[in-house]
Design an enzyme around this catalytic site. Structure first.
Site, short mmCIF file in Angstrom:
data_model
loop_
_atom_site.label_atom_id
_atom_site.label_comp_id
_atom_site.label_asym_id
_atom_site.label_seq_id
_atom_site.Cartn_x
_atom_site.Cartn_y
_atom_site.Cartn_z
N SER A 1 -1.41 -0.86 -6.30
CA SER A 1 -2.46 -1.68 -5.93
C SER A 1 -2.39 -3.12 -6.40
O SER A 1 -2.97 -3.94 -6.05
CB SER A 1 -3.81 -1.04 -6.18
N HIS B 1 0.50 -0.04 0.66
CA HIS B 1 -1.07 0.24 0.11
C HIS B 1 -2.09 0.61 0.80
O HIS B 1 -2.41 0.14 1.70
CB HIS B 1 -1.24 -1.33 -0.56
N GLU C 1 -1.84 -2.09 3.60
CA GLU C 1 -1.12 -3.38 3.49
C GLU C 1 0.53 -2.88 3.26
O GLU C 1 0.76 -2.05 2.48
CB GLU C 1 -1.57 -3.91 2.33
N ASN D 1 -7.19 -6.88 -2.29
CA ASN D 1 -7.61 -6.78 -3.53
C ASN D 1 -7.67 -8.33 -4.24
O ASN D 1 -8.58 -8.41 -4.84
CB ASN D 1 -6.81 -5.97 -4.21
#
Ligand SMILES: C[C@H](O)CC(=O)SCCNC(=O)CCNC(=O)[C@H](O)C(C)(C)COP(=O)(O)OP(=O)(O)OC[C@H]1O[C@@H](n2cnc3c(N)ncnc32)[C@H](O)[C@@H]1OP(=O)(O)O
Length: 711
Positions: A430, A451, A463, A501
Site C-alpha cells: 500500500s 493494491h 489499484e 491512500n
C-alpha cells in the site's frame, strides 16, 4: 407461424401457447425503451384477438440475460420530470395490459431480471426461473437514485408482503432463483435446459390462484392491520433516515409511494410512483449515481494498456496467508474460479487463509446462496504450501507479506527462480514504490502493483500500479484478472500512496488536526457520516490501525511534502499501546469495556493526546475542512498523472473509500460545487491554517478559465 417485429418475435406453438422472444438486435443485453411501444401494442392486440390461444410465455433470446431494466441512457436523456414521468406511465400501462390479458402469461427467466425487467415479470401471472447462478432478480433502481417506475412499488408488496418488498426495493438487492422462490417472487425454479418447457406447462395449467401466504402472528398484525402497517412504514422511515442521513431522496420516496398504494389503492399508488420517478430522475443525486453506472460499464471494456491483450490466467498464487492474502485467495478461487496456491512460512498462516474462505463460503451455504457441492468445489481450488511446490505453472503471484522492501525484493527473486518466464509478480503493497520492488528483478516487465482494500472479499476497488518497465501485457493481464475476481480496477501511476491512500491520508490528517484542536471524537465522525461517508475518519483509523497510519505517513511526507505529516501528538497513542480495534484499544471502547449495541468513545484518549474536548465547529465546517484537503489532493493526482482521468478518480474514491456515491466522486462534486468556490474555500482555510490548504495549480487555472472536469 413467426411474426418478427425487430426486438420481439411472436411464435405460436402447436399446443397454442404463444412464445414472445425479446432479443434487441445488435445489443448484448435486453433493455426496455419507449420506442418499443408500438411493437408491444401490436403484439398485445394480436394476443387479445386470437381466441384459439391457450397461454403466453415471455422469454429472452439473449444467451445469458433476461432484461436488465429500462434503458438508463434513455432516462439520462430526459430533460424534464414530465418526460421521465411519461416514460414510467407508459411502462405502467403496457404492463397493466399484459396483466389484464385473459390468457395466462408466464415469464421464463434466465440471467439478470432487473428493474423494469422484473416489473414486466411481476405483471405476468407466473414466473419460472432457471437455477443458473447467472439468474438474479431485483429492483436496483434505488442505486440509480430512482424507484421502480413501472408498477414495481405496487405489485411487489402484493406478492411478497410490505416488509419484504420494502427491504428489496430500499436495498436494491439481487436475489438468486432459490432465494426468490423462498420469498414467493418466483413460482418455480428449473434447470436452464427445460426453462421454456416448464414455462409452457405452467401457462397451459392456467392462471395460478394465489393463496394467502402463511404468516406468523406478528406479520399478520404488522401487514394486515392499519396500525400495524403504520408501524412498519414509520420504522422503515426511521431506519432509512438513519442509514442515508437524508442524502438519498429516492429511499424516502420509495416508502412514501408504497404507502400510498397500500393505503389509497393501486391506481393512486401508480400515479404517485410515476410522479416520483419523474422528479427523482431530475435530481443531482440520481445524475451522479447514473454517472457511476456509465463509468463502470465503460471501464469494463478497457484493457488498462491500450490495445494490449491479456494472457489467460489458469492458476494463481498468493504469498502470505494473513487477512489480505486470505482474502485475495478467496476472490481468486470463488470469483475468478482458478486454482490458487497459498504460500506462507508457517502452516498456521495457511490454515488461517483456508479458514477465511471456509467461513465466507459456509455463511453463503447456510443462507442457501450456494449448494454444498458448490462450496466444496470452490474450497478445493485453494491449497497451501510452505515451500514453492506447485508454483512452476502459476500465471500470476500476488504478494501480501509485510511492508518490507528487501523481503519483497527477495520474493521477486524467488518467483523468478521457481515460476515460469511469463509469471507476473503483483505486489499488494500500500505504500512501497513498485519500481523499487522491481529494482533487482531479472524480468521487471513482469512486476506490477495490485493494491486491494480490506476486507478484500467486500471492497470493490483495486489499484493496478504499473512502473516504467511494466509491460503492456502484464498490465492487461492483471486488469483482466482483477476484473474476474469481481473487482473494479483503476490503473494508476507508481507514486507514494498511489491514489486512494494519498487522498485518504490528508483527509484523515485533517480530522486529526480538528480533534487535537478540541473537537470531540464522535462529533467529527458524525459530521463525516452526515456528509455521506460510510464511517467517520476516527472510526476508520481505529479500524485500519493507528500503527498502519503512522507507518504510511512518513513515507508520504518524504515523497510528497510536509502537508502529509501526521500530527506529532499521534505518536503518544502508539506509546500508550493504542493501535485501534485490533488491540481493543484506540479512540473507541472495545471488548469488555464496550457497551453492547453502543459505540462509545474511550474518554481516556483525550488525556493521552493532551486535549480537553471543547466543541467549537459545526458539522458542515468539520466536513468542509476534511474534504477540502481530499478534493485538492485528488486534483493534484490528476495533475501529476497518478490517475488517468477524473472518471478514474471518482470511481477510485467511491469504491476505495466510500466517498459519497450520491455526490458522484470528488471530481463530479467539485464540478457541482464550482471550482471557483472550492478555491475560495481553500484560500480561506489557507489563511487560517497555512499551506496545507494551498490550492493546486490545476484548480487555480480552472477557476480562472471557468472550466469543469466534466462537460
Ligand atoms: C422504470 C424502471 O423501473 C427503471 C429501470 O429499470 S432503471 C434500470 C434498472 N436496472 C439496472 O440498474 C441494471 C443495470 N445493469 C447492470 O447492473 C449490469 O449491466 C448487469 C448486472 C445487468 C449486467 O452486468 P454485466 O454482465 O457486467 O454487463 P455490462 O457490461 O454491465 O452490460 C452489458 C451491456 O448492457 C448495457 N446495459 C445493462 N443494463 C442496462 C440498462 N439498464 N440500461 C442501458 N444499458 C444497460 C451496458 O451498458 C452494456 O452495454 P454495452 O455492451 O453496449 O457497453
Amino acid at each position: 407461424m413467426t411474426d418478427t417485429v425487430s426486438s420481439f418475435s411472436l411464435s405460436i406453438r402447436d399446443d397454442k401457447v404463444a412464445v414472445i422472444t425479446m432479443d434487441i438486435p445488435g445489443e448484448s443485453m435486453n433493455v426496455l425503451k419507449a420506442s418499443f411501444a408500438d411493437e408491444i401494442d401490436a403484439m398485445l392486440k394480436q394476443l387479445a384477438n386470437d381466441s384459439t390461444l391457450k397461454g403466453v410465455v415471455f422469454i429472452s433470446g439473449k444467451k445469458d440475460s433476461f432484461i436488465a431494466g429500462a434503458d438508463i441512457s434513455m432516462l439520462d436523456a430526459c430533460q424534464t420530470a414530465e418526460q421521465a414521468e411519461t416514460i414510467a406511465a407508459m411502462g405502467q400501462q403496457m404492463f397493466d395490459r399484459l396483466e389484464q390479458l385473459r390468457l395466462p402469461v408466464v415469464a421464463a427467466i434466465h440471467g439478470p431480471c432487473l428493474g423494469g425487467g422484473l416489473e414486466l415479470a411481476l405483471a405476468c401471472h407466473a414466473r419460472v426461473a432457471s437455477s443458473s447462478p447467472k439468474t438474479v432478480l431485483g429492483l436496483p433502481e434505488v442505486q440509480l437514485g430512482l424507484l421502480p417506475g413501472s408498477g414495481g412499488t405496487q405489485r411487489l408488496p402484493k406478492l411478497v408482503g410490505v416488509q419484504k418488498a420494502l427491504d428489496m426495493i430500499l436495498t436494491g438487492k439481487q436475489l438468486r432463483a432459490a432465494q426468490a422462490k423462498k420469498l414467493g417472487l418466483v413460482d418455480e425454479v428449473v434447470p436452464e435446459s427445460i426453462l421454456l418447457d416448464a414455462a409452457v406447462k405452467k401457462a397451459l395449467a392456467g392462471k395460478p390462484r394465489r393463496e394467502a401466504k402463511k404468516q406468523s402472528l406478528l406479520d399478520k398484525l404488522l401487514e394486515n392491520t392499519g396500525p400495524g402497517r403504520k408501524l412498519v412504514f414509520s420504522q422503515a422511515l426511521k431506519q432509512t433516515l438513519k442509514k442515508t442521513q437524508g442524502n438519498y431522496p429516492a429511499a424516502l420516496r420509495i416508502i412514501e409511494v408504497i404507502q400510498t398504494g397500500v393505503e389509497q389503492g393501486y391506481q393512486k399508488g401508480l400515479a404517485a410512483e410515476a410522479k416520483a420517478f419523474g422528479q427523482l430522475c431530475m435530481t443531482s443525486e440520481s445524475a451522479a449515481l447514473r454517472s457511476i453506472f456509465f463509468a463502470t460499464t465503460q471501464m469494463k471494456k478497457e484493457s488498462g494498456a491500450g490495445d494490449a491483450k491479456p494472457r489467460k490466467v489458469r492458476k494463481a498464487a498468493v504469498l502470505g496467508g494473513g487477512l489480505m492474502g486470505g482474502g485475495i485467495a478467496n476472490v481468486s478461487a470463488t470469483k475468478a474460479g482458478v486454482p490458487v496456491r497459498i504460500k506462507d512460512i508457517a502452516e498456521q498462516g495457511i490454515n488461517n487463509a483456508l479458514k477465511y474462505s471456509f467461513d465466507i463460503l459456509n455463511k453463503k451455504y447456510k443462507k442457501r446462496f450456494i449448494s454444498k457441492a458448490e462450496m466444496q468445489k470452490q474450497l478445493l481450488l485453494i491449497t497451501g504450501t510452505t515451500d514453492y511446490s506447485g508454483f512452476h505453472n502459476v500465471d500470476i503471484v500476488v504478494e501480501a507479506v509485510f511492508e518490507d522492501l528487501s523481503l519483497k525484493q527477495q520474493m521477486v527473486a524467488d518467483i523468478e527462480q521457481h515460476c515460469a518466464e511469463h509469471t507476473i509478480f503483483a505486489s499488494n503493497t500500500s505504500s512501497l514504490p513498485i519500481h523499487k520492488i522491481a529494482e533487482k528483478a531479472a524480468r521487471p516487465e513482469n512486476v506490477i502493483g495490485l493494491h486491494y482494500f480490506s476486507p478484500v472479499d467486500k471492497m470493490p476497488l483495486v489499484e493496478v500500479i504499473a512502473h516504467d518497465k511494466t509491460s503492456a501485457e502484464t498490465i492487461a493481464t492483471t486488469v483482466a484478472f482483477a476484473r474476474k475476481q469481481g473487482k473494479t480496477p483503476i490503473v494508476v501511476k507508481d507514486g507514494a500512496g498511489f491514489y486512494v491512500n494519498r487522498i485518504l491520508a490528508l483527509y484523515m490528517n485533517e480530522a486529526a488536526n480538528i480533534l487535537l484542536a478540541g473537537e470531540p471524537v464522535e462529533k467529527i465522525d458524525r459530521a463525516l457520516v452526515k456528509f455521506g461517508f460510510p464511517v467517520g475518519p476516527v472510526t476508520l483509523l481505529d479500524e485500519v490501525g493507528i500503527d498502519v497510519g503512522a507507518k504510511i505517513s512518513p513515507i508520504l511526507t518524504a515523497e510528497l511534502g510536509e502537508r502529509f505529516a501526521a500530527p506529532a501528538a499521534f505518536d503518544k497513542l502508539l506509546a500508550d499501546g493504542r493501535k485501534g480495534k485490533k488491540t481493543e484499544k484506540g479512540f473507541y471502547l472495545y471488548g469488555k469495556a464496550a457497551k453492547k449495541g453502543k459505540k462509545l468513545v474511550d474518554e481516556s484518549v483525550y488525556a493521552v493526546l493532551g486535549v480537553t474536548p471543547a466543541p467549537a465547529l459545526n458539522s458542515d465546517e468539520i466536513a468542509s475542512r476534511c474534504t477540502a484537503q481530499m478534493l485538492n489532493e485528488a486534483v493534484r493526482c490528476l495533475e501529476e498523472g497518478i490517475i488517468a482521468s477524473a472518471r478514474d478518480g471518482d470511481i477510485g474514491a467511491i469504491f476505495g473509500i466510500g466517498f459519497p456515491p450520491f455526490l458522484g466522486g470528488p471530481f463530479r462534486y467539485i464540478d457541482n460545487l464550482g471550482v471557483n468556490n472550492l478555491v475560495a474555500t481553500l484560500r480561506q482555510l489557507e489563511s487560517r491554517f497555512g499551506s496545507r490548504f494551498t490550492p493546486c495549480d490545476t484548480l487555480l487555472k480552472m477557476a480562472e478559465q471557468g472550466e469543469r472536469f466534466y462537460s
